[in-house]
Design a protein around this motif. Structure first.
Motif, PDB file in Angstrom:
ATOM      1  N   THR A 187      58.042  58.654  20.490  1.00  0.00           N
ATOM      2  CA  THR A 187      57.740  57.483  20.115  1.00  0.00           C
ATOM      3  C   THR A 187      58.860  56.400  20.235  1.00  0.00           C
ATOM      4  OG1 THR A 187      58.412  57.899  17.901  1.00  0.00           O
ATOM      5  CG2 THR A 187      56.129  58.608  18.402  1.00  0.00           C
ATOM      6  N   ARG A 188      58.664  55.211  20.044  1.00  0.00           N
ATOM      7  CA  ARG A 188      59.789  54.364  20.063  1.00  0.00           C
ATOM      8  C   ARG A 188      59.975  53.735  18.630  1.00  0.00           C
ATOM      9  NH1 ARG A 188      57.521  52.759  25.157  1.00  0.00           N
ATOM     10  NH2 ARG A 188      58.606  53.416  26.874  1.00  0.00           N
ATOM     11  N   VAL A 189      59.738  54.309  17.508  1.00  0.00           N
ATOM     12  CA  VAL A 189      59.815  53.873  16.415  1.00  0.00           C
ATOM     13  C   VAL A 189      61.443  53.507  16.047  1.00  0.00           C
ATOM     14  CG1 VAL A 189      57.686  54.692  15.207  1.00  0.00           C
ATOM     15  CG2 VAL A 189      59.955  56.186  15.077  1.00  0.00           C
ATOM     16  N   ARG A 190      61.323  52.590  15.067  1.00  0.00           N
ATOM     17  CA  ARG A 190      62.920  51.931  14.743  1.00  0.00           C
ATOM     18  C   ARG A 190      63.106  51.764  13.230  1.00  0.00           C
ATOM     19  NH1 ARG A 190      62.267  46.566  18.027  1.00  0.00           N
ATOM     20  NH2 ARG A 190      60.353  46.653  16.897  1.00  0.00           N
ATOM     21  N   SER A 191      64.335  51.679  12.969  1.00  0.00           N
ATOM     22  CA  SER A 191      64.631  51.255  11.618  1.00  0.00           C
ATOM     23  C   SER A 191      63.727  50.510  10.869  1.00  0.00           C
ATOM     24  CB  SER A 191      66.214  51.070  11.432  1.00  0.00           C
ATOM     25  OG  SER A 191      66.441  50.654   9.857  1.00  0.00           O
ATOM     26  N   GLY A 192      63.293  50.721   9.805  1.00  0.00           N
ATOM     27  CA  GLY A 192      62.478  49.732   9.052  1.00  0.00           C
ATOM     28  C   GLY A 192      60.892  49.869   9.282  1.00  0.00           C
TER      29      GLY A 192
END
Length: 340
Positions: free
Chosen positions: A141-146
């Motif tokens: 996945t490309r999940v990011r901070s927040g």
């Protein structure tokens, strides 16, 4: 037994652990070309071995065989042509079978050096579960901070590690787990949902009204369909197991085929622009170059005190049948470790 003799556990067929798991003595032999002999310090119990008891693990060896998906140990001998390992080094590896023994022979190029001072029981918790969690979060996945993610099976070895990695990355995690596991998981920083007593979909929508940016689901097809509905636009659903099919009598490959068909259907819809950018994929841990790099990184996080694997039980290898029963019961939280 002398220093050239060891024990190994053999899975002889389908059945209850106490009936089909036996112990036998073996003699150490010099490893073959490109291989190393390891004195095992710790090995793990995983859902793979639970599936093997029922003959439901894809591509498992023919009975009888020595189970054991992962190991940490000391190299005691190297075969011809080996330059990446030397006797005396402590290494981690994921042979998939063969680790439930005092000594195991593995391919040298599959080994990752364990940093000095890292406990074997904590390191072994990262070999399969840790790398799976890392790659789900940072490669699939490309999940990011927040962002917000949903972790099904948060009480398992992969799920608990995912919660920790989310916290390290500044990602908010919602985890599903039975209520009796919540006390052990609460300190990992996630919002917890009891999937046995709560309406999971309703509770997740309350916690993340706009949907979640990723869902990590090891449960099976019905759960995947419910998880898909909880994704935010552009979100990603990742399937990495079919735990709810363990008691089925269909062919072991059938659940994976059904999941693949569903994922393919969603992919067709995505390409036609009908999913709001939502996507889905299947994940399986593979011991390749990326795997070794990711395991090395996780071991450095462990050595630096940034990661603390959640270990449920430390059990003697001789009591592996009990460890399997414990895993199957769903009463453990985190990784079950076997110590030869």
């Amino acid at each position: 037994m002398d220093e050239n003799t060891g024990r190994e556990l053999v899975l002889t067929g389908i059945g209850a652990p106490e009936d089909v798991l036996t112990s036998r003595n073996t003699r150490r032999s010099h490893p073959g070309r490109g291989r190393v002999l390891v004195r095992v310090e710790a090995t793990g119990v995983s859902f793979a071995e639970v599936q093997m008891l029922s003959g439901r693990y894809p591509m498992q060896p023919a009975f009888p065989f020595v189970p054991g998906y992962d190991l940490v140990g000391e190299v005691v001998a190297v075969g011809a042509g080996v330059t990446s390992c030397r006797p005396g080094q402590r290494i981690a590896a994921m042979p998939r079978t063969g680790a439930w023994s005092d000594y195991a022979e593995i391919a040298a190029n599959s080994a990752v050096v364990v940093p000095d001072g890292v406990p074997a029981d904590e390191a072994v918790a990262l070999i399969t579960n840790g790398v799976t969690a890392w790659q789900l979060l940072h490669r699939s996945t490309r999940v990011r901070s927040g962002d917000v993610v949903l972790v099904h099976g948060a009480g398992g070895g992969v799920g608990a590690t995912l919660l920790q990695l989310c916290r390290l990355a500044g990602i908010r995690a919602i985890g599903t787990a039975s209520g009796h596991r919540h006390d052990a998981l609460r300190e990992l920083g996630a919002d917890l949902v009891d999937h046995r007593t709560e309406d999971v979909a309703r509770r997740v929508r309350e916690l993340a009204p706009g949907g979640v940016h990723a869902v990590f689901d090891p449960i099976g097809l019905d759960s995947l369909r419910r998880s898909w509905e909880l994704l935010a636009p552009g979100g990603k659903l990742v399937s990495y197991g079919s735990a709810d099919t363990i008691d089925e009598t269909s062919a072991s490959w059938r659940p994976h085929l059904d999941i693949a068909r569903q994922l393919a259907g969603w992919e067709v819809r995505r390409r036609l622009g009908r999913t709001g950018g939502r996507s889905a994929s299947m994940y399986y841990v593979r011991p390749d170059g990326r795997y070794r790099a990711d395991l090395g990184g996780l071991l450095r996080l462990l050595a630096g005190g940034e990661l603390h694997p959640l270990i449920s039980h430390r059990i003697p290898l001789s009591d592996a049948a009990h460890a399997l029963d414990l895993h199957r019961s769903g009463k453990s939280t985190g990784k079950i470790v076997l110590l030869p």
